[in-house]
Scaffold this motif. Structure first.
Motif, mmCIF file in Angstrom:
data_model
loop_
_atom_site.group_PDB
_atom_site.id
_atom_site.type_symbol
_atom_site.label_atom_id
_atom_site.label_comp_id
_atom_site.label_asym_id
_atom_site.label_seq_id
_atom_site.Cartn_x
_atom_site.Cartn_y
_atom_site.Cartn_z
ATOM 1 N N GLY A 66 17.599 30.383 8.221
ATOM 2 C CA GLY A 66 17.032 29.165 8.799
ATOM 3 C C GLY A 66 16.575 28.212 7.711
ATOM 4 O O GLY A 66 17.333 27.875 6.806
ATOM 5 N N ALA A 67 15.327 27.792 7.778
ATOM 6 C CA ALA A 67 14.770 26.867 6.796
ATOM 7 C C ALA A 67 14.720 27.474 5.402
ATOM 8 O O ALA A 67 14.711 26.762 4.408
ATOM 9 C CB ALA A 67 13.374 26.427 7.222
ATOM 10 N N HIS A 69 12.592 29.006 3.277
ATOM 11 C CA HIS A 69 11.610 28.601 2.270
ATOM 12 C C HIS A 69 11.178 29.732 1.348
ATOM 13 O O HIS A 69 10.622 29.474 0.284
ATOM 14 C CB HIS A 69 10.369 28.017 2.960
ATOM 15 N N LYS A 88 22.564 34.049 7.149
ATOM 16 C CA LYS A 88 22.962 33.361 8.383
ATOM 17 C C LYS A 88 22.210 34.022 9.527
ATOM 18 O O LYS A 88 22.500 35.143 9.913
ATOM 19 C CB LYS A 88 24.467 33.446 8.602
ATOM 20 N N SER A 92 20.327 29.592 12.805
ATOM 21 C CA SER A 92 20.917 28.896 11.674
ATOM 22 C C SER A 92 21.985 27.901 12.117
ATOM 23 O O SER A 92 22.598 28.046 13.161
ATOM 24 C CB SER A 92 21.541 29.939 10.735
ATOM 25 N N ILE A 93 22.231 26.934 11.261
ATOM 26 C CA ILE A 93 23.308 25.967 11.468
ATOM 27 C C ILE A 93 24.484 26.451 10.624
ATOM 28 O O ILE A 93 24.745 25.945 9.541
ATOM 29 C CB ILE A 93 22.862 24.547 11.061
ATOM 30 N N TRP A 96 24.403 26.921 6.708
ATOM 31 C CA TRP A 96 24.283 25.839 5.736
ATOM 32 C C TRP A 96 22.839 25.439 5.481
ATOM 33 O O TRP A 96 22.492 25.040 4.366
ATOM 34 C CB TRP A 96 25.105 24.619 6.188
ATOM 35 N N ASP A 97 22.005 25.488 6.503
ATOM 36 C CA ASP A 97 20.596 25.147 6.299
ATOM 37 C C ASP A 97 19.969 26.092 5.289
ATOM 38 O O ASP A 97 19.241 25.671 4.382
ATOM 39 C CB ASP A 97 19.829 25.143 7.622
ATOM 40 N N SER A 98 20.293 27.373 5.383
ATOM 41 C CA SER A 98 19.754 28.363 4.451
ATOM 42 C C SER A 98 20.306 28.144 3.047
ATOM 43 O O SER A 98 19.548 28.179 2.062
ATOM 44 C CB SER A 98 20.101 29.777 4.911
ATOM 45 N N LEU A 100 21.506 25.414 1.623
ATOM 46 C CA LEU A 100 20.977 24.208 0.987
ATOM 47 C C LEU A 100 19.486 24.307 0.694
ATOM 48 O O LEU A 100 19.022 23.797 -0.330
ATOM 49 C CB LEU A 100 21.290 22.984 1.846
ATOM 50 N N SER A 101 18.736 24.975 1.554
ATOM 51 C CA SER A 101 17.295 25.135 1.310
ATOM 52 C C SER A 101 17.023 25.922 0.040
ATOM 53 O O SER A 101 16.070 25.650 -0.676
ATOM 54 C CB SER A 101 16.621 25.842 2.487
#
Length: 161
Positions: A66-67, A69, A88, A92-93, A96-98, A100-101
């Motif tokens: 997910g995000a 962090h 993933k 999740s998207i 990709w969100d993971s 890129l974060s």
């Protein structure tokens, strides 16, 4: 003995992170495993990150979905090398969100990032970091890579007969 911490944001990440644990154990590297959520247990995250190096941890592998962090927050608080594993997850998207974060960290707060669900490579990278100062680990990595080479050569035999 060199120690690597493998942490993740939730138990649902264990299926992916197990690959890092397994390869580290294959290299006879001591592994500490824990769940440390950046969002649900921030006090634990701060304590873990600030004190891991005082407990003999040499490298931290942090998996998060997910995000995602967790790896970056650990990197902001710890003097140790951090390897991020984007996971993933169900929210999740496509991962990709993971990715890129974890990948897009600001200058001064590095996180080495492996492929989506790439915990095995995170474990190998942690072993290589340790191997730069530990000849016995380095020898195991050399043997491991020779084994990879041998598998490719063996699988290619007979293809053109």
């Amino acid at each position: 003995m060199s120690k690597v911490a493998v942490i993740m944001g939730s138990n649902s990440d264990m299926q992916v992170m197990q690959d890092a644990i397994d390869i580290l154990k294959e290299f006879d590297i001591e592994v500490e495993v824990d769940i440390v959520s950046a969002h649900r247990t921030p006090e634990k995250l701060f304590d873990f990150s600030k004190n891991a190096h005082t407990r003999g941890i040499k490298v931290i592998i942090a998996g998060a979905g997910g995000a995602a962090h967790l790896p970056g927050m650990v990197a902001s608080l710890s003097p140790l090398p951090i390897i991020g594993v984007p996971v993933k997850s169900s929210n999740s998207i496509d991962g990709w969100d993971s990715v890129l974060s974890i990948l897009q960290m600001p200058g001064g707060v590095p996180v080495a990032t492996v492929a989506l669900n790439g915990a095995k490579n995170a474990g190998i990278l942690a072993a290589q970091i340790l191997g730069s100062a530990d000849q016995s680990i380095l020898n195991k990595i050399v043997d491991y890579k020779e084994g990879l080479k041998a598998k490719v050569i063996d699988s290619a035999k007979g293809l053109n007969n």
